[in-house]
Design a protein around this motif. Structure first.
Motif, mmCIF file in Angstrom:
data_model
loop_
_atom_site.group_PDB
_atom_site.id
_atom_site.type_symbol
_atom_site.label_atom_id
_atom_site.label_comp_id
_atom_site.label_asym_id
_atom_site.label_seq_id
_atom_site.Cartn_x
_atom_site.Cartn_y
_atom_site.Cartn_z
ATOM 1 N N ASN A 108 0.818 -1.212 0.000
ATOM 2 C CA ASN A 108 0.000 0.000 0.000
ATOM 3 C C ASN A 108 0.851 1.262 0.000
ATOM 4 O OD1 ASN A 108 -2.324 -1.474 -0.015
ATOM 5 N ND2 ASN A 108 -2.596 -1.414 2.197
ATOM 6 N N THR A 109 1.916 1.292 0.771
ATOM 7 C CA THR A 109 2.749 2.492 0.796
ATOM 8 C C THR A 109 3.455 2.684 -0.539
ATOM 9 O OG1 THR A 109 4.478 1.204 1.872
ATOM 10 C CG2 THR A 109 3.147 2.621 3.270
ATOM 11 N N ARG A 110 3.812 1.603 -1.181
ATOM 12 C CA ARG A 110 4.443 1.719 -2.489
ATOM 13 C C ARG A 110 3.446 2.286 -3.498
ATOM 14 N NH1 ARG A 110 5.066 -2.555 -6.019
ATOM 15 N NH2 ARG A 110 4.992 -3.985 -4.277
ATOM 16 N N LYS A 111 2.196 1.835 -3.430
ATOM 17 C CA LYS A 111 1.164 2.350 -4.325
ATOM 18 C C LYS A 111 0.954 3.842 -4.094
ATOM 19 C CE LYS A 111 -1.697 -1.700 -5.201
ATOM 20 N NZ LYS A 111 -3.016 -2.313 -4.955
ATOM 21 N N LEU A 112 0.959 4.253 -2.828
ATOM 22 C CA LEU A 112 0.784 5.669 -2.513
ATOM 23 C C LEU A 112 1.946 6.504 -3.035
ATOM 24 C CD1 LEU A 112 -0.641 5.574 1.105
ATOM 25 C CD2 LEU A 112 -1.806 6.366 -0.943
ATOM 26 N N ASP A 113 3.156 5.963 -2.920
ATOM 27 C CA ASP A 113 4.328 6.687 -3.410
ATOM 28 C C ASP A 113 4.310 6.828 -4.926
ATOM 29 O OD1 ASP A 113 5.287 7.041 -0.889
ATOM 30 O OD2 ASP A 113 6.643 5.319 -0.946
ATOM 31 N N GLU A 114 3.782 5.810 -5.611
ATOM 32 C CA GLU A 114 3.762 5.835 -7.065
ATOM 33 C C GLU A 114 2.574 6.631 -7.607
ATOM 34 O OE1 GLU A 114 3.760 1.717 -8.077
ATOM 35 O OE2 GLU A 114 5.868 1.454 -7.559
ATOM 36 N N GLU A 115 1.651 6.999 -6.750
ATOM 37 C CA GLU A 115 0.450 7.722 -7.177
ATOM 38 C C GLU A 115 0.833 9.103 -7.706
ATOM 39 O OE1 GLU A 115 -3.179 8.171 -8.252
ATOM 40 O OE2 GLU A 115 -2.728 6.382 -7.079
#
Length: 142
Positions: free
Chosen positions: A63-70
């Motif tokens: 989830n944190t990786r997805k947020l960073d890539e957003e």
């Protein structure tokens, strides 16, 4: 106490003991030091990652990786320029101050200020109150 029989004394000893210490009391520093002084066996267990926050920060979860890539920029909807100009013009035509208009619609003066500066998040109920108080159509110009 007549008719009950002879009164006798019970001479058996009564032993009153405290409850056994619970887990928290066994870990208390005073109890541990007393056990060391008396020579009792003390078991020491080192917990892994105890007192640190390594588990939460060392690995990035999905989830944190997805947020960073957003890349999408998410913002609240703001009052459109046409609406804020229409509110200001209608208020000026009625010769009202922001505070007087706020009092007419039973809202705080800060709300009128936010609508006229374009910082407010549009609320249809407040816009409806403004339309009735100002006698002007503010909605439907999109």
């Amino acid at each position: 106490m007549s008719g009950v029989g002879p009164i006798t004394q019970d001479w058996e000893p009564v032993v009153i003991r405290k409850k056994a210490p619970n887990a928290a009391a066994k870990k208390d520093q005073k109890v541990v030091n007393a056990a060391r002084r008396s020579g009792a066996d003390i078991e020491i267990i080192k917990k892994s990652n105890a007192g640190s926050n390594k588990a939460a920060s060392s690995s990035t979860s999905l989830n944190t990786r997805k947020l960073d890539e957003e890349t999408e920029n998410l913002t609240h909807e703001r009052v459109p320029t046409e609406l804020k100009k229409a509110i200001m013009q209608a208020r000026m035509d009625k010769k009202l101050t922001q505070a007087q208009l706020a009092q007419l619609i039973n809202e705080k003066p800060q709300i009128i200020q936010e609508y006229e500066s374009g910082k407010a998040i549009p609320n249809q109920q407040i816009i409806g109150k403004l339309e009735r108080a100002l006698g002007a159509k503010l909605r439907g110009k999109k």
